[in-house]
Design an enzyme around this catalytic site. Structure first.
Site, PDB file in Angstrom:
ATOM      1  N   GLN A  72       0.858  -1.198   0.000  1.00 58.24           N
ATOM      2  CA  GLN A  72       0.000   0.000   0.000  1.00 58.24           C
ATOM      3  C   GLN A  72       0.890   1.243   0.000  1.00 58.24           C
ATOM      4  OE1 GLN A  72      -2.080  -0.876   3.720  1.00 58.24           O
ATOM      5  NE2 GLN A  72      -0.866   0.660   4.813  1.00 58.24           N
ATOM      6  N   GLY A  73       0.253   2.405  -0.165  1.00 55.50           N
ATOM      7  CA  GLY A  73       0.962   3.680  -0.050  1.00 55.50           C
ATOM      8  C   GLY A  73       2.067   3.839  -1.096  1.00 55.50           C
TER       9      GLY A  73
ATOM     10  N   ARG B 296       8.365  12.932  16.554  1.00 56.80           N
ATOM     11  CA  ARG B 296       8.897  11.934  15.618  1.00 56.80           C
ATOM     12  C   ARG B 296      10.283  11.506  16.078  1.00 56.80           C
ATOM     13  NH1 ARG B 296       4.574  11.620  14.622  1.00 56.80           N
ATOM     14  NH2 ARG B 296       3.364  11.841  12.725  1.00 56.80           N
TER      15      ARG B 296
ATOM     16  N   TYR C 246      11.345   7.784  15.050  1.00 52.53           N
ATOM     17  CA  TYR C 246      11.197   7.784  13.592  1.00 52.53           C
ATOM     18  C   TYR C 246      12.275   8.664  12.944  1.00 52.53           C
ATOM     19  CZ  TYR C 246       8.883   8.293   9.039  1.00 52.53           C
ATOM     20  OH  TYR C 246       8.591   8.289   7.698  1.00 52.53           O
TER      21      TYR C 246
ATOM     22  N   LYS D  89      15.219   7.510  10.441  1.00 55.63           N
ATOM     23  CA  LYS D  89      15.289   7.972   9.047  1.00 55.63           C
ATOM     24  C   LYS D  89      16.595   8.737   8.781  1.00 55.63           C
ATOM     25  CE  LYS D  89      11.402   6.312   7.281  1.00 55.63           C
ATOM     26  NZ  LYS D  89      11.422   5.300   6.198  1.00 55.63           N
TER      27      LYS D  89
ATOM     28  N   PRO E 269      -2.505   4.836   3.525  1.00 55.33           N
ATOM     29  CA  PRO E 269      -3.347   4.172   4.524  1.00 55.33           C
ATOM     30  C   PRO E 269      -2.840   4.365   5.953  1.00 55.33           C
ATOM     31  CG  PRO E 269      -3.110   2.778   2.606  1.00 55.33           C
ATOM     32  CD  PRO E 269      -2.185   3.944   2.393  1.00 55.33           C
TER      33      PRO E 269
HETATM   34  P1  NAD Z   1       2.071   2.594   4.744  1.00 62.83           P
HETATM   35  O1  NAD Z   1       2.734   2.898   6.046  1.00 62.83           O
HETATM   36  O2  NAD Z   1       0.618   2.894   4.641  1.00 62.83           O
HETATM   37  O3  NAD Z   1       2.300   1.064   4.370  1.00 62.83           O
HETATM   38  C1  NAD Z   1       3.405   0.367   4.876  1.00 62.83           C
HETATM   39  C2  NAD Z   1       3.454  -1.023   4.273  1.00 62.83           C
HETATM   40  O4  NAD Z   1       4.532  -1.704   4.930  1.00 62.83           O
HETATM   41  C3  NAD Z   1       2.207  -1.865   4.495  1.00 62.83           C
HETATM   42  O5  NAD Z   1       1.785  -2.439   3.267  1.00 62.83           O
HETATM   43  C4  NAD Z   1       2.675  -2.936   5.492  1.00 62.83           C
HETATM   44  O6  NAD Z   1       2.009  -4.178   5.323  1.00 62.83           O
HETATM   45  C5  NAD Z   1       4.151  -3.037   5.148  1.00 62.83           C
HETATM   46  N1  NAD Z   1       4.949  -3.607   6.234  1.00 62.83           N
HETATM   47  C6  NAD Z   1       4.848  -3.354   7.565  1.00 62.83           C
HETATM   48  N2  NAD Z   1       5.708  -4.109   8.243  1.00 62.83           N
HETATM   49  C7  NAD Z   1       6.383  -4.863   7.338  1.00 62.83           C
HETATM   50  C8  NAD Z   1       7.394  -5.851   7.433  1.00 62.83           C
HETATM   51  N3  NAD Z   1       7.885  -6.225   8.617  1.00 62.83           N
HETATM   52  N4  NAD Z   1       7.863  -6.417   6.287  1.00 62.83           N
HETATM   53  C9  NAD Z   1       7.363  -6.040   5.097  1.00 62.83           C
HETATM   54  N5  NAD Z   1       6.398  -5.110   4.936  1.00 62.83           N
HETATM   55  C10 NAD Z   1       5.913  -4.541   6.045  1.00 62.83           C
HETATM   56  O7  NAD Z   1       2.873   3.308   3.554  1.00 62.83           O
HETATM   57  P2  NAD Z   1       3.470   4.788   3.454  1.00 62.83           P
HETATM   58  O8  NAD Z   1       2.836   5.721   4.440  1.00 62.83           O
HETATM   59  O9  NAD Z   1       3.450   5.131   2.009  1.00 62.83           O
HETATM   60  O10 NAD Z   1       4.987   4.622   3.949  1.00 62.83           O
HETATM   61  C11 NAD Z   1       5.947   3.945   3.165  1.00 62.83           C
HETATM   62  C12 NAD Z   1       7.339   4.442   3.521  1.00 62.83           C
HETATM   63  O11 NAD Z   1       7.407   5.846   3.279  1.00 62.83           O
HETATM   64  C13 NAD Z   1       7.748   4.249   4.983  1.00 62.83           C
HETATM   65  O12 NAD Z   1       9.123   3.967   5.061  1.00 62.83           O
HETATM   66  C14 NAD Z   1       7.472   5.609   5.570  1.00 62.83           C
HETATM   67  O13 NAD Z   1       8.234   5.864   6.741  1.00 62.83           O
HETATM   68  C15 NAD Z   1       7.883   6.499   4.431  1.00 62.83           C
HETATM   69  N6  NAD Z   1       7.338   7.858   4.478  1.00 62.83           N
HETATM   70  C16 NAD Z   1       5.985   8.054   4.497  1.00 62.83           C
HETATM   71  C17 NAD Z   1       5.492   9.344   4.552  1.00 62.83           C
HETATM   72  C18 NAD Z   1       4.003   9.621   4.608  1.00 62.83           C
HETATM   73  O14 NAD Z   1       3.621  10.747   4.920  1.00 62.83           O
HETATM   74  N7  NAD Z   1       3.142   8.663   4.274  1.00 62.83           N
HETATM   75  C19 NAD Z   1       6.379  10.435   4.600  1.00 62.83           C
HETATM   76  C20 NAD Z   1       7.747  10.189   4.566  1.00 62.83           C
HETATM   77  C21 NAD Z   1       8.215   8.896   4.503  1.00 62.83           C
END
Ligand code: NAD
Length: 245
Positions: A16-17, A144, A147, A151, A183
């Protein structure tokens, strides 16, 4: 032909995402994509897309990462996306919270890179793209703590790998997004006492007045994965709607 035609790409957290949008963008650009996650329903949906092979992989399981890497052989692109947000300051962060943040957000990348890099080197090179964040060594963002620390480590890991393998055809870059609709962001918003106010606050910290879309982040990942970025390594690329202005 697509920008990734003829390339094999391996993606974590593709359920997802940002991970899902990137796996699908890689496939749309002609890559043969191995999309992994721990969410079986999301994997079943991914498997319906042309060019995508969906596989269950927990990036916290070193043996599973090594076994899948052995089975797959060489890949051209490694996209490390798994990550989890711990909400809170240092005072809210238990040792278990800290350990989870570093295991899922950073050590996962050590595992996949260590497992997939040897074959990448043998075939003459490849591109590693890691997802970091603006909440890192770039910017301190309230609540954060674990986190942001994890990061920041992703940025350091990225630059270290880039330095060690720059002469051997492997590029390693990371992407630092601002706040992106996904999500898990929806879940974090829903967990606030006042979700409407929480959403407004997330949007308010983005000077563009909106959240990013996963597809916008995927576009940067396609660029870094592709030969168009042949001169780009060791960078932390910001895509943040002006959060860092
Ligand atoms: P999300 O957090 O909604 O989805 C995360 C996905 O990771 C899920 O499909 C989940 O099943 C999977 N996951 C969780 N634990 C796992 C594991 N042990 N092994 C394999 N898969 C696993 O998606 P998002 O918000 O798009 O975030 C994705 C990345 O982008 C992350 O590293 C997040 O820190 C980073 N990020 C997100 C944002 C934001 O605002 N959404 C901003 C900056 C960085």
């Amino acid at each position: 032909p697509g920008r990734l035609a003829g390339k094999r790409a391996f993606c974590t957290a593709a359920g997802q995402g940002i991970g899902r949008a990137t796996a699908l963008a890689f496939a749309a650009e002609g890559a043969e994509v191995v999309a992994t996650d721990i969410n079986d329903a999301a994997l079943a949906e991914l498997a319906r897309h042309d060019g995508v092979t969906a596989r269950r992989l927990d990036v916290r399981d070193s043996a599973a990462v090594e076994a899948l890497a052995r089975e797959l052989g060489p890949v051209d692109v490694l996209f490390n996306c798994a990550g989890f947000v711990h909400h809170g300051s240092v005072l809210d962060c238990s040792e278990a919270d800290w350990d989870l943040a570093f295991d899922l957000n950073v050590k996962s990348m050590y595992r996949t890179i260590k497992a997939l890099l040897p074959a990448m080197l043998e075939q003459g090179g490849g591109s590693i793209v890691n997802i970091a964040s603006m909440a890192s060594s770039i910017k301190g963002i309230p609540l954060r703590f674990a986190y942001g620390a994890s990061k920041a480590a992703v940025i350091g890991l990225t630059r270290s790998v880039a330095a060690d393998f720059v002469g051997r055809g492997v590029r390693c870059n990371c992407i630092c997004p601002g706040t992106v609709e996904s999500p898990s962001l929806e879940q974090r918003i829903a967990a606030f006492d006042d979700p409407v106010a929480a959403r407004k606050a997330f949007i308010a910290r983005q000077p563009m007045g909106r959240l990013g879309r996963p597809e916008e982040i995927a576009e940067m990942a396609v660029y870094l994965a592709s030969d168009a970025a042949a001169f780009v390594t060791g960078t932390a690329m910001v895509i943040d709607g002006g959060l860092g202005i």
